[in-house]
Design a protein around this motif. Structure first.
Motif, PDB file in Angstrom:
ATOM      1  N   HIS A   1      48.388 -34.307 -14.399  1.00 21.38           N
ATOM      2  CA  HIS A   1      48.224 -34.833 -13.049  1.00 21.38           C
ATOM      3  C   HIS A   1      49.097 -34.097 -12.033  1.00 21.38           C
ATOM      4  N   SER A   2      48.600 -34.030 -10.800  1.00 24.73           N
ATOM      5  CA  SER A   2      49.360 -33.481  -9.678  1.00 24.73           C
ATOM      6  C   SER A   2      49.278 -34.499  -8.544  1.00 24.73           C
ATOM      7  N   PHE A   3      50.241 -35.417  -8.510  1.00 22.92           N
ATOM      8  CA  PHE A   3      50.186 -36.526  -7.563  1.00 22.92           C
ATOM      9  C   PHE A   3      50.794 -36.163  -6.212  1.00 22.92           C
ATOM     10  N   LYS A   4      50.168 -36.683  -5.168  1.00 18.36           N
ATOM     11  CA  LYS A   4      50.740 -36.597  -3.833  1.00 18.36           C
ATOM     12  C   LYS A   4      50.738 -37.993  -3.216  1.00 18.36           C
ATOM     13  N   ARG A   5      51.672 -38.240  -2.350  1.00 20.34           N
ATOM     14  CA  ARG A   5      51.780 -39.527  -1.670  1.00 20.34           C
ATOM     15  C   ARG A   5      50.782 -39.551  -0.515  1.00 20.34           C
ATOM     16  N   VAL A   6      49.973 -40.612  -0.450  1.00 11.72           N
ATOM     17  CA  VAL A   6      48.942 -40.700   0.585  1.00 11.72           C
ATOM     18  C   VAL A   6      49.043 -42.031   1.320  1.00 11.72           C
ATOM     19  N   THR A   7      48.567 -42.037   2.551  1.00 11.89           N
ATOM     20  CA  THR A   7      48.498 -43.256   3.349  1.00 11.89           C
ATOM     21  C   THR A   7      47.122 -43.878   3.167  1.00 11.89           C
ATOM     22  N   LEU A   8      47.090 -45.139   2.775  1.00 15.96           N
ATOM     23  CA  LEU A   8      45.830 -45.826   2.494  1.00 15.96           C
ATOM     24  C   LEU A   8      45.258 -46.421   3.771  1.00 15.96           C
ATOM     25  N   THR A   9      43.966 -46.211   3.975  1.00 20.08           N
ATOM     26  CA  THR A   9      43.306 -46.714   5.184  1.00 20.08           C
ATOM     27  C   THR A   9      42.280 -47.800   4.879  1.00 20.08           C
ATOM     28  N   LYS A  10      42.116 -48.133   3.585  1.00 21.21           N
ATOM     29  CA  LYS A  10      41.182 -49.189   3.198  1.00 21.21           C
ATOM     30  C   LYS A  10      41.690 -49.841   1.913  1.00 21.21           C
ATOM     31  N   PRO A  11      41.189 -51.035   1.570  1.00 20.32           N
ATOM     32  CA  PRO A  11      41.644 -51.703   0.341  1.00 20.32           C
ATOM     33  C   PRO A  11      41.468 -50.801  -0.878  1.00 20.32           C
ATOM     34  N   THR A  12      42.534 -50.648  -1.667  1.00 17.62           N
ATOM     35  CA  THR A  12      42.534 -49.712  -2.791  1.00 17.62           C
ATOM     36  C   THR A  12      43.153 -50.362  -4.019  1.00 17.62           C
ATOM     37  N   PHE A  13      42.587 -50.062  -5.194  1.00 19.07           N
ATOM     38  CA  PHE A  13      43.085 -50.616  -6.450  1.00 19.07           C
ATOM     39  C   PHE A  13      43.693 -49.510  -7.306  1.00 19.07           C
ATOM     40  N   CYS A  14      44.694 -49.893  -8.097  1.00 17.41           N
ATOM     41  CA  CYS A  14      45.369 -48.957  -8.989  1.00 17.41           C
ATOM     42  C   CYS A  14      44.491 -48.689 -10.211  1.00 17.41           C
TER      43      CYS A  14
END
Length: 200
Positions: A9-22
């Motif tokens: 994996h190559s994770f980046k931090r993102v800003t969520l703009t809609k309901p999101t599930f893990c």
């Protein structure tokens, strides 16, 4: 970039703009911050990065000891999620493996890992114990984790794990705690055990 306990994996931090599930624990991600893999679109909480068990799709082929190709057919109209890009499948563009129930977009089929359920042994191969064949996601919303007994199914995201032989389900963060040996579930008396079929 953020490191995780699962390879690839190559994770980046993102800003969520809609309901999101893990995708790891199936829970809702509260707040505006999530962590997205730029390779496979895996989304998770910050707390789940440290305990992540799901391998990135770019590394999946290296985890397969005996490659078995999928047998794809049309999937129908039911809502499902692609196991390659993790996005929802739509209408006539969806395919489904008729053996292991892997769901993909037609454009993603060429990138699937050859990890279909094996229904036989090859040549002189010996197998004393039979292990679970785990498939990620597309679980019933009523599915319960075999380990923690919490709900692990979701109709909103590709999450959770299911053994394609015995049918037990688990969270992606819990399934490695399940004993590896599979007893083929309640229908074992009706199934032809792969150890009984040998190709020479």
């Amino acid at each position: 970039r953020y490191q995780s306990s699962a390879p690839g994996h190559s994770f980046k931090r993102v800003t969520l703009t809609k309901p999101t599930f893990c995708h790891s624990c199936s829970d809702f991600i509260w707040g505006l911050i999530g962590y997205l893999c730029e390779v496979c679109n895996f989304m998770c909480h910050e707390k789940c990065l440290k305990t992540l068990k799901t391998v990135c799709t770019c590394m999946s082929p290296s985890q397969v000891q005996v490659p078995v190709s999928h047998c794809f057919g049309l999937a129908g109209q039911k809502k499902r999620f692609c196991c390659v890009c993790r996005k929802q499948t739509e209408g006539n563009t969806a395919l489904r493996c008729e053996v292991c129930e892997l769901h993909v977009h037609s454009d993603c089929a060429a990138f699937t890992c050859a990890d279909c359920r094996s229904c036989h042994l090859d040549g002189n191969q010996q197998q004393d114990t039979f292990h679970h064949h785990w498939r990620e996601g597309n679980l019933s919303s009523a599915a319960r984790c075999e380990v923690c007994r919490r709900s692990c199914g979701s109709s909103d995201v590709l999450s959770g794990m299911r053994c394609e032989w015995c049918g037990i389900t688990s969270h992606a963060s819990c399934y490695t705690s399940v004993p590896p040996e599979c007893i083929l579930g309640r229908l074992r008396c009706m199934l032809l055990h792969p150890g009984c079929v040998r190709l020479n």
